[in-house]
Design a protein around this motif. Structure first.
Motif, short mmCIF file in Angstrom:
data_model
loop_
_atom_site.label_atom_id
_atom_site.label_comp_id
_atom_site.label_asym_id
_atom_site.label_seq_id
_atom_site.Cartn_x
_atom_site.Cartn_y
_atom_site.Cartn_z
N SER A 2 0.66 -1.28 0.01
CA SER A 2 0.09 0.15 -0.18
C SER A 2 0.83 1.31 0.01
O SER A 2 0.67 2.29 0.77
N VAL A 3 1.94 1.17 -0.76
CA VAL A 3 2.71 2.59 -1.01
C VAL A 3 1.59 3.46 -1.57
O VAL A 3 1.02 3.05 -2.66
N LEU A 4 2.04 4.67 -1.29
CA LEU A 4 1.10 5.78 -1.73
C LEU A 4 1.40 6.17 -3.33
O LEU A 4 2.88 6.26 -3.39
N ALA A 5 0.59 6.37 -4.12
CA ALA A 5 0.72 6.94 -5.52
C ALA A 5 1.38 8.33 -5.07
O ALA A 5 0.81 9.29 -4.44
N ALA A 6 2.58 8.45 -5.88
CA ALA A 6 3.25 9.65 -5.73
C ALA A 6 3.38 10.86 -6.98
O ALA A 6 3.27 12.04 -6.91
N GLY A 7 3.05 10.24 -8.06
CA GLY A 7 3.44 11.00 -9.33
C GLY A 7 2.10 10.92 -10.14
O GLY A 7 1.27 10.16 -10.23
N ASP A 8 2.00 11.97 -11.00
CA ASP A 8 1.07 12.10 -12.25
C ASP A 8 1.51 12.69 -13.46
O ASP A 8 2.56 13.43 -13.21
N PHE A 9 1.08 12.28 -14.64
CA PHE A 9 1.93 12.61 -15.70
C PHE A 9 0.57 12.83 -16.79
O PHE A 9 -0.32 11.79 -16.80
N GLU A 10 0.58 13.75 -17.51
CA GLU A 10 -0.30 13.71 -18.79
C GLU A 10 0.40 14.55 -20.00
O GLU A 10 1.01 15.57 -19.76
N CYS A 11 0.18 14.36 -21.16
CA CYS A 11 0.41 15.15 -22.26
C CYS A 11 -0.67 15.18 -23.28
O CYS A 11 -1.76 14.43 -23.08
N SER A 12 -0.54 15.78 -24.40
CA SER A 12 -1.31 15.88 -25.47
C SER A 12 -1.47 14.68 -26.47
O SER A 12 -2.35 14.64 -27.21
N PHE A 14 10.40 5.23 -7.94
CA PHE A 14 10.43 6.43 -7.33
C PHE A 14 9.51 7.74 -7.64
O PHE A 14 9.19 8.41 -7.13
N TYR A 15 9.28 7.79 -9.18
CA TYR A 15 8.44 8.58 -9.67
C TYR A 15 6.84 8.35 -9.56
O TYR A 15 6.11 9.32 -9.49
N ASN A 16 6.62 7.15 -9.30
CA ASN A 16 5.12 6.73 -9.42
C ASN A 16 4.88 6.64 -7.98
O ASN A 16 3.49 6.57 -7.84
N PHE A 17 5.59 6.02 -6.93
CA PHE A 17 5.27 5.84 -5.83
C PHE A 17 6.06 6.18 -4.70
O PHE A 17 7.06 6.56 -5.02
N ASP A 18 5.51 6.30 -3.50
CA ASP A 18 6.19 6.73 -2.33
C ASP A 18 7.20 5.47 -1.87
O ASP A 18 6.55 4.57 -1.28
N MET A 19 8.21 5.30 -2.12
CA MET A 19 9.35 4.19 -1.91
C MET A 19 10.10 4.26 -0.67
O MET A 19 11.03 3.56 -0.45
N SER A 20 9.91 5.39 0.12
CA SER A 20 10.62 5.55 1.23
C SER A 20 10.76 4.49 2.24
O SER A 20 11.72 4.40 3.02
N ARG A 21 9.80 3.61 2.56
CA ARG A 21 9.80 2.73 3.39
C ARG A 21 10.02 1.22 2.60
O ARG A 21 10.53 0.38 3.44
N PHE A 22 9.51 1.31 1.55
CA PHE A 22 9.51 -0.13 0.87
C PHE A 22 10.87 -0.41 0.39
O PHE A 22 11.43 -1.72 0.73
N PHE A 82 1.32 19.93 -25.36
CA PHE A 82 1.45 20.24 -23.88
C PHE A 82 1.64 18.95 -23.02
O PHE A 82 1.74 17.72 -23.58
N ALA A 83 2.76 19.24 -22.07
CA ALA A 83 2.80 17.98 -21.24
C ALA A 83 3.16 18.41 -19.75
O ALA A 83 3.63 19.52 -19.53
N GLY A 84 2.91 17.48 -18.78
CA GLY A 84 2.80 17.90 -17.39
C GLY A 84 3.15 16.69 -16.50
O GLY A 84 2.54 15.88 -16.89
N ALA A 85 3.75 17.09 -15.30
CA ALA A 85 3.89 15.89 -14.33
C ALA A 85 3.67 16.78 -12.86
O ALA A 85 4.26 17.97 -12.60
N GLY A 86 3.25 15.94 -11.94
CA GLY A 86 3.52 16.46 -10.51
C GLY A 86 4.05 15.38 -9.77
O GLY A 86 3.81 14.26 -10.13
N LEU A 87 4.76 15.46 -8.60
CA LEU A 87 5.29 14.72 -7.61
C LEU A 87 5.24 15.16 -6.59
O LEU A 87 5.83 16.26 -6.04
#
Length: 904
Positions: A429-439, A486-494, A803-808
């Protein structure tokens, strides 16, 4: 302290790195990193104070009886190790923090956070291991004990080590929402125990604690339990597993008649012992042996040390309804859930007692519509439910999981009616950390496929596939895929847990680590490409500020590299098992290892030696971080020696090609910095010619070199070439997978390659996910980053992307970048969290151009214009304008000046 000093940080919390292991109770977990509301741009922390106390009362009075740092001049805001009074088993530490900014303004104290210690010493465990004598032929085990509390509990912890898997129950109900506990390890080295807060479940009076045990990865059910209870009158109770009848631990076979990870589960509801884990279950009414209950037997433990499970548990993370179904005869129906995934099906059924329903899981279908399980090899992947009768029954397996998109439901015996079926998503149950979207929707689908592939292969270890008779954590795969995770999930404990698994495979004498961890398949020493034992600690430092993992494994990292150094011949490592694994099949040795997955173009010795060099550079960096200058110099010198030997062995001085040229050799040499700078342009040109002229914008590489090739092309001015590779739709490509119905990334590039190595959900080629974040959206770390404090935003617009964008979500807060290009203008929105800063690189057109941040000019008439808050400088470099920025939210616009504007 209640005050309003005008500090730009409204609230703050801080990551705490523990000197000893916490138990990791979810609701007591400290916040991960900064939780700030950021009111001003460019503000940075210059000092902090942490106060830790043994009670909330003391903490509220700002009295740190455990630890008070005082005001420390430091910008560090994560990865700070607890430095207070040593804590004992079960102790709770309450803490808070405040910060000061660059103007000396003092913030408010954060909300209180806490952590709690587990059982730290072997003597803290009062009981022993118990289980069925000799095992019960694959059946599940029920374990129960009745007990009484004279007073109400004010604090109660259940510490449970149940192998292979367990489910904890108390007074007839499951405790918590974990499944498939505990995480897998080398049980002879370490066994994870799980801690549950059961305070609110324990009143004064009678209780029953129960445990359901399955085989899991261990195979022979056994358990060790300790229930520590503090009562309202100040007294304590300790209830631990013991083997004699008077102690009240009883055992019986459960209704799960068989269970295995690969085979599936058979559940016979007729064997249920209704109320077995409740106070009302009167065992005295029956002869205990005739009823199936016997005294639990003392048994040998697995041998490993008991350590707390601090990573996120496996949970049911969601459900999918079928997108369609097809009836195949009177008693067979196939359900399509529309998504390849990992988990199981939950069945709701009505029918007569003894009727049997089978659920067969698969990733693909035969032409006739039945599920195709051929690629699962020896894994039966079948769950069977035998009805108890008498109304609606709901079933989902407990001690297995499957990789599947399709479920074939068969009425195997008797009369039964399926009322409902849903797919339950099961993973760590690692948290999802990232999002990505483009055209480009094809690229968006690729991102989603990568996400689902990684999510499907996180089950207490980073597995290679969730469906067949394997599901191992391969180090060569992780070397390619870890950054994507690392970009898609919180792997700090895993990942810290998995680093311990790798360390457990290490030979103390030779330093050799194994191909898989926990070690079940493969070789030891591992293939030399297993550099993830070095890259992951460094990524934990860069992404989360976790210096402790680097310090903890530094000697092991050195030992692994020493193993390679000792086998090298004049700095060349010739041994290779996998190398650049799983290129397109036509590019592989036809009779080679692994069903034709060994590259015929990229020599194994070249790949092994390149990773030997990479290891040395990584160790030099690690030594710098750990402030070991002599060792940093030694590893830098070793890297220089390897580089000279590599070029002498593999570089053709006449043609300028490595190992005859091609995509793999040139990519890995360029990416690792092995190419002499005067040769780099020629090697790059040869690489591009191979991609364009020989392969018509298709790749010929495997799991290692493909990742490096895409990054090299982006960074060396060939982003359009890289983008065409990524968006290719004919074989071999990710787009080819998508156009052939893939919802996850395949193991091989081929649609049909036989059934021995043909997983449809395999993350080694999912490494492209990090490329989307780093190069298309542009979110990256600076080389010297610690806990995302130094950020580099540099997008590489390519193709016809509008366009393209991401958040982390980082340890500092959210980092986001989104760019859009229209005729004559390039706009980029950037969000950098508090106490972070870095560089924003904006692509600029040829000729003259200007940059604005909102309405403030930044670059005009060929020079930097001061005035925009948080922007400290701007300089053109290699087709980009590099802006030095602080934290905050920005909107930058680059506009090309026309002739009239230039003349004006």
């Amino acid at each position: 302290m209640e005050q309003d000093s005008g500090c730009p940080f409204e609230t703050v919390s801080l990551t705490c790195e523990y000197a000893v292991n916490p138990i990791g109770i979810e609701e007591k977990r400290p916040q991960l990193g900064w939780a700030m509301t950021h009111k001003e741009r460019g503000q940075r922390q210059t000092a902090y104070r942490i106060v830790a106390a043994s009670s909330t009362g003391l903490l509220e009075a700002d009295r740190g009886d455990l630890w008070d740092t005082g005001k420390l001049e430091s910008a560090l805001s994560c990865g700070i190790a607890y430095g207070g009074t040593a804590l004992g088993s079960g102790e709770v530490c309450y803490w808070k923090v405040k910060v000061w900014d660059a103007d000396g303004r003092e913030g408010l104290f954060s909300d209180t956070a806490s952590f709690e210690m587990g059982l730290l010493e072997p003597g803290d465990w009062k009981g022993g291991w118990i289980g069925p004598a000799g095992g019960w032929n694959g059946a599940s085990v029920l374990l129960r004990k009745a007990f009484r509390l004279e007073k109400r509990a004010v604090k109660a912890r259940a510490y449970v080590a149940g192998l292979g898997y367990f489910e904890l129950r108390l007074d007839g109900s499951k405790v918590g929402d974990h499944v498939l506990d505990p995480g897998p390890t080398d049980y002879g080295k370490r066994v994870l125990y799980v801690t549950f807060d059961v305070t609110d479940l324990l009143h004064a009076g009678d209780h029953v604690i129960g445990l359901v045990l399955g085989n899991g990865w261990y195979g022979a059910p056994k358990a060790r339990i300790q229930l520590n209870v503090e009562l309202e009158d100040g007294s304590r109770e300790e209830i631990a597993t013991a083997w004699d009848w008077d102690k009240g631990w009883h055992i019986a076979q459960g209704p799960i008649a068989s269970n295995s990870i690969y085979g599936g589960e058979t559940y016979d509801a007729r064997l249920e012992k209704e109320g077995w884990d409740t106070v009302g279950y009167d065992m005295a009414r029956y002869n205990h042996r005739a009823n199936g209950w016997i005294t639990a037997s003392a048994t040998d433990g697995p041998g490993g040390a008991l350590v707390p499970q601090t990573m996120e548990p496996i949970r049911v993370m969601g459900e999918l309804e079928p997108t369609e179904s097809r009836l195949l005869g009177d008693k067979v129906q196939v359900y399509d859930f529309g998504q390849n995934m990992a988990g199981w099906a939950q069945l709701t059924v009505n029918g007569e007692r003894g009727a049997a329903v089978k659920m067969r899981y698969a990733e693909t279908l035969h032409d006739d519509g039945f599920v195709d399980q051929d690629n699962l090899r020896l894994a039966e992947a079948t769950d069977t439910y035998i009805l108890g009768g008498g109304g609606e029954e709901v079933y989902a397996p407990r001690f297995t999981y499957h990789g599947f998109r399709y479920v074939q439901v068969e009425i195997a015996a008797g009369q039964a009616q399926v009322e409902r079926i849903v797919a339950q998503i099961v993973r760590s149950s690692v948290l999802a950390a990232g999002d990505f979207e483009c055209s480009d929707e094809l690229v968006n689908r690729l991102h989603r496929n990568v996400w689902w592939t990684e999510a499907s292969n996180l089950h207490g270890m980073p597995t290679d596939c969730p469906q067949r008779d394997e599901r191992m954590a391969w180090l060569n795969d992780a070397t390619a895929r870890a950054e994507e995770a690392f970009y898609n999930f919180d792997m700090s404990r895993f990942y810290p847990k998995w680093l311990d698994d790798i360390a457990d495979t290490q030979d103390e004498r030779t330093g050799a680590i194994a191909d898989t961890a926990p070690y079940r398949w493969g070789f030891r020493p591992a293939d030399p490409v297993a550099s993830c034992y070095l890259t992951i600690p460094l990524m934990l430092y860069g992404h989360y500020g976790n210096k402790n993992a680097l310090r903890r494994h530094y000697e092991g990292m050195k030992a692994w590299n020493r193993c390679l150094e000792e086998e090298a011949e004049d700095f060349i490592v010739r041994r290779s098992y996998y190398g650049d694994w799983a290129s397109p099949v036509v590019e592989c040795e036809p009779n080679g290892e692994g069903d034709g997955a060994v590259s015929q173009h990229t020599p194994g010795a070249l790949v092994s030696t390149a990773h030997f060099y990479w290891n040395a550079t990584l160790l030099a960096r690690a030594a710098d971080i750990l402030e070991l200058p002599d060792e940093a110099s030694r590893f830098a010198a070793l890297a220089d020696s390897i580089k000279r030997a590599f070029n002498a062995a593999f570089l053709d001085a006449y043609t300028g090609r490595y190992a005859g040229g091609g995509q793999g050799p040139g990519s890995i040499a360029l990416r690792f910095g092995l190419v002499p700078e005067e040769r780099a342009a020629a090697v790059l040109a040869d690489l591009v010619r191979d991609i364009v002229d020989r392969y018509d914008y298709h790749l010929s590489t495997g799991n290692q070199c493909t990742k490096h090739m895409l990054e090299v092309l982006a960074e060396r001015g060939q982003i359009e070439t890289a983008y065409r590779l990524v968006t290719q739709t004919t074989y071999p490509s990710w787009g080819f997978m998508i156009l052939n119905g893939a919802t996850t990334v395949w193991e091989r590039w081929e649609l049909d390659i036989g059934n021995t190595m043909n997983s449809r959900n395999h993350p080694m080629h999912a490494h492209v996910g990090s490329w989307l974040y780093k190069y298309v959206a542009g979110i990256g770390l600076a080389q010297d980053a610690q806990g995302f404090d130094r950020i580099r935003i540099k997008p590489y617009p390519a193709g016809d992307l509008a366009f393209a964008g991401a958040g982390l979500q980082t340890v500092k807060g959210r980092v986001a970048a989104r760019w859009q290009r229209e005729e004559g203008a390039f706009t980029m929105q950037v969000e950098l969290p508090a106490n972070a800063g870095g560089t924003v690189c904006l692509p600029v057109p040829e000729g003259e151009w200007e940059i604005h941040e909102e309405h403030s000019p930044i670059w005009q008439a060929g020079r930097f214009v001061e005035g925009a808050a948080g922007v400290y400088g701007c300089a053109p470099k290699d087709g980009y304008a590099e802006l030095a920025v602080g934290s905050g939210s920005y909107v930058f616009t680059v506009r090309k000046m026309n002739a009239r504007e230039r003349s004006a």
